[in-house]
Motif scaffolding. Structure first.
Motif, mmCIF file in Angstrom:
data_model
loop_
_atom_site.group_PDB
_atom_site.id
_atom_site.type_symbol
_atom_site.label_atom_id
_atom_site.label_comp_id
_atom_site.label_asym_id
_atom_site.label_seq_id
_atom_site.Cartn_x
_atom_site.Cartn_y
_atom_site.Cartn_z
ATOM 1 N N GLU A 134 0.843 -1.187 0.000
ATOM 2 C CA GLU A 134 0.000 0.000 0.000
ATOM 3 C C GLU A 134 0.882 1.243 0.000
ATOM 4 O O GLU A 134 2.083 1.157 0.179
ATOM 5 N N GLU A 135 0.206 2.361 -0.135
ATOM 6 C CA GLU A 135 0.997 3.604 -0.146
ATOM 7 C C GLU A 135 1.693 3.845 1.187
ATOM 8 O O GLU A 135 2.733 4.472 1.245
ATOM 9 N N ASP A 136 1.089 3.368 2.264
ATOM 10 C CA ASP A 136 1.717 3.617 3.557
ATOM 11 C C ASP A 136 2.745 2.547 3.913
ATOM 12 O O ASP A 136 3.291 2.553 4.998
#
Lengths: 357, 441
Positions: free
Chosen positions: B132-134
């Motif tokens: 994911e982006e995080d």
């Protein structure tokens, strides 16, 4: 900066650093009449375990009573580092110390006391006596004689060397420069013939001819027994100094104390001065823990010297070149035990606290 | 560029990025282009400033310096063998010339030298398939399509990472580092020894100078500074506490204990005192950019030496001669041991050094004019022109003059730096950094 203002929050330096900004509290601001007693000295042992705070004669400066460590008059305290750190966070008046080295507050040395620091110290002790120390300023800014100035410089340099010795991170360049200055003075004094050396018995011991005199002189600081009497004591006994009332009981433990120094036999032959030079330089070499203890043992004695000299506790009524060195001699004779306590004067109170290590 | 020196020196304050969380500045250095300015402090931190790219509209001033990167270079250490603390104070910073997008600098404390890489990151990859982006990992079973991650712009991030650590080579305190003109080797000097390193090799160094006596009791002289010649990769100099400078050629022998040249000025017998040796101790030595001259700073003066003449300097400038009568006091309060640095301007026509009371001095070698200026917050707002100061040594004090006795010896300027190409100077007081530039009309 106001009295009571603590050091910068979060700074690892509680009050300043010898090389950098010296935080100054007005308590330590140079008074118009400079007095060696209104100074604050802090020492840090090589191992930052015990912090020692010396504060002399608060009555001279009305700001002093505000300082919790000085309330009650002339007090010295041996405090643990935690206690002292606790104090600092409460914001006492301007301490100047670093966690790494001992610092003398900048205010202690004013620009105007050219070479007169020790002269004034002498004067203060002999303030009760009518005659003045030779060349010392008696209110007027009279320049002391060249020999007194030179002697003051020598004393100051030896004190600085001791300080170097005590620093956690000795600055080699500074130590070398000061040591060279001391040698230079000593050579000149030898040439002048003002260097009072004990000739025969000690001459053979010193390996370097030109350091014979210093050798003897400083050995007499560290060894109180008669085998090597202090050169500047005509009566041959360096321990009894007029004005310094050392209780007789004090003399008993001398031998264990000197045996502590004598244990360092490899250095003995080179003499006290060389010893301190050696120690300065050898601090930088790898040392075993055993010899580190010896190093600290000598650190103790150097505290006597420093304190005796800087707080004017020369304790001698005799004036002249020998008296500054007498301070070393007399201070070094203080006993390692706390047997002599209550009935002694200001001087001995101070010395005895030092001894209580 | 208009002539730098008008009738009087005009220095305009450009900006004053005062370090708020003030720790004592211990070194200042411009990089080779002058775009970056690095400062080191007692807390082991390095702060790098970057010059703003020139604003075309405001063509009357060069860019200001803003904080570019801050990182902790050195941490305090404890030497258990000697029971001594090792200070984290940064003694010196030296930049490497830029070879690619990243910048490299060497920073040193008393014992350890570190090579730092400072790089910019202004893009980051987005669109990972497995993350994911995080950063959390996705459940692989939820992945139904594949995409190619792309770089997208992001806010500029400047990262500093230690690339090499050169440790355990110095018994004594390192006072100098100097990068060779071959940009592959560098020297590090402590009180008694000088070592030669290769930038790629951290586990070995060559000892090229060793002045430690067999018997430490005989120690009377220490090394105070060392520098490589800017053009000859085999030549370096080192200065001593006795006021001598030795030039050594590494081609002559592996251990350069015998100097090729010895620069020493005979002592002036009329000025002899117990402090003569201490004030002759050289605190800094710097080659000129041309390589023909070198400058040394002792306590009271700056001397310029021609490398071809060993017996005396070609020029001597008195920095604060009025202190000569105060040497005893300065010895008492240890100020006499202060180590002032000095620097050349880009064209080697002007030299600069610091003094007390936050004064700094400049000497123009061509016109023989000199000026004293003060770096202080009270008097200087940005864009104000610095007023020359004067110290009154004795006698009647004129208006605007400052008497010697009212100088503040706690306010000392030990570190100064001059932009390699432009007339921009960086001056470090105890806690603040000042940047000045010449007044461009």
């Amino acid at each position: 900066m106001n009295c009571g203002e603590s050091a910068r929050p979060g700074s690892p330096w509680f009050g300043g650093h010898p090389d950098g900004e010296r935080a100054q509290c007005p308590c330590l601001a140079p008074p118009t009449a400079w007095d060696p007693q209104s100074c604050l000295l802090q020492f840090l042992y090589g191992q930052p375990v015990v912090w020692r705070l010396l504060c002399s004669d608060p009555g001279l400066n009305p700001a002093w009573p505000a300082c919790p460590l000085t309330s009650g008059g002339f007090e010295q305290n041996a405090m643990t580092r935690e206690e002292l750190m606790g104090l600092n966070s409460a914001g006492p008046s301007g301490w100047l110390w670093s966690r790494r080295s001992c610092v003398i507050p900048a205010a202690f040395f004013t620009q105007n006391c050219v070479g007169m620091m020790f002269a004034r110290g002498l004067k203060r002790k002999s303030a009760e006596e009518p005659e003045d120390v030779e060349g010392c300023s008696a209110g007027a800014q009279a320049m002391p004689s060249y020999s007194l100035q030179r002697q003051s410089l020598l004393d100051m340099s030896l004190v600085k060397l001791q300080l170097c010795h005590m620093l956690v991170e000795p600055n080699l360049c500074r130590s070398v420069l000061i040591a060279n200055t001391v040698r230079q003075i000593q050579e000149e004094m030898t040439r002048d013939g003002t260097w009072r050396a004990v000739a025969p018995q000690a001459a053979g011991r010193a390996p370097l001819d030109r350091l014979v005199a210093t050798d003897i002189l400083c050995r007499s600081v560290r060894e109180q027994e008669g085998e090597c009497p202090a050169p500047d004591m005509g009566d041959g006994q360096p321990d009894l100094v007029p004005g310094l009332a050392v209780a007789p009981a004090a003399q008993a433990p001398r031998s264990p104390q000197s045996s502590l120094w004598e244990g360092d036999s490899s250095r003995e032959s080179r003499g006290g001065f060389q010893k301190s030079l050696d120690q300065i330089f050898e601090t930088l070499e790898s040392k075993t823990s055993g010899s580190v203890e010896e190093l600290f043992a000598d650190v103790d004695s150097s505290y006597y010297d420093l304190d005796a000299v800087l707080t004017g506790m020369v304790g001698s009524t005799s004036s002249g070149p020998g008296s500054g060195l007498q301070a070393f001699a007399s201070a070094a004779t203080s006993p390692p035990s706390s047997s002599c306590r209550s009935d002694l004067g200001e001087l001995d109170h101070a010395v005895e606290i030092l001894v209580e290590t | 560029m208009r002539g730098f020196w008008n009738k009087v020196f005009n220095l305009e304050v450009v900006c004053c990025p005062c370090l708020l969380k003030a720790d004592i500045i211990s070194t200042v250095e411009f990089n080779h282009s002058g775009e970056l300015l690095a400062t080191g402090d007692k807390g082991g931190r390095v702060v790098i400033f970057q010059q703003e790219q020139e604003n075309k509209i405001q063509s009357h001033s060069r860019g200001e310096y803003n904080v570019y990167s801050t990182f902790q270079s050195h941490e305090p250490e404890f030497d258990y063998l000697k029971s001594l603390e090792i200070e984290e104070k940064i003694n010196k910073i030296r930049w490497l010339p830029q070879k690619n997008a990243a910048q490299f600098l060497l920073s040193t404390n008393d014992k350890t030298i570190k090579l730092w890489k400072i790089s910019e990151r202004d893009k980051r990859p987005e669109g990972y398939n497995l993350k994911e982006e995080d950063g959390r990992y996705r459940d692989p079973t939820t992945v139904t399509t594949l995409r190619v991650p792309v770089f997208r712009p992001m806010d500029l991030m400047v990262e500093a990472s230690p690339r090499r650590i050169f440790a355990n080579a110095h018994t004594y305190h390192i006072n100098s580092i100097s990068i060779n003109s071959d940009y592959e080797t560098y020297l590090s000097a402590d009180d008694l020894r000088i070592n030669l390193w290769h930038l790629e090799i951290t586990d070995r160094s060559f000892n090229i100078v060793d002045i430690k006596p067999a018997n430490m009791e005989e120690l009377t002289e220490v090394i105070t500074a060392a520098e490589f010649h800017p053009n000859s990769c085999n030549t370096f100099v080192y200065s001593s506490s006795k006021g001598t400078i030795r030039l050594c050629d590494m081609r002559a022998s592996a251990l350069c204990d015998r100097h090729s040249k010895l620069f020493e000025e005979p002592e002036d017998p009329s000025n002899r005192s117990f402090f003569s040796e201490i004030i002759s101790s050289i605190s800094d030595v710097k080659f000129s950019h041309s390589g023909r001259y070198m400058m040394t700073r002792d306590y009271l003066s700056v001397k310029i030496w021609d490398l071809n003449m060993e017996n005396r300097p070609v020029e001597t400038y008195q920095v604060h001669e009025y202190l000569r009568s105060k040497l005893c006091s300065l010895y008492e309060n240890d100020c006499i041991f202060d180590k002032f640095e000095c620097c050349w301007n880009g064209s080697d026509s002007v030299v600069m050094t610091g003094s007390y009371n936050n004064f700094f001095r400049m000497f123009d070698r061509n016109t023989k004019r000199d000026i004293t200026l003060e770096a202080s917050r009270e008097n200087n707002k940005p864009r104000t022109v610095l007023k020359p100061r004067k110290v009154c040594a004795s006698g009647k004090r004129k208006k605007d003059e400052i008497s010697v006795d009212s100088l503040d010896f706690n306010k000392k300027i030990l570190h100064t730096a001059w932009h390699p190409k432009e007339n921009i100077i960086a001056v470090a007081t105890t806690n603040n950094l000042y940047i000045f530039q010449d007044k461009v009309n």
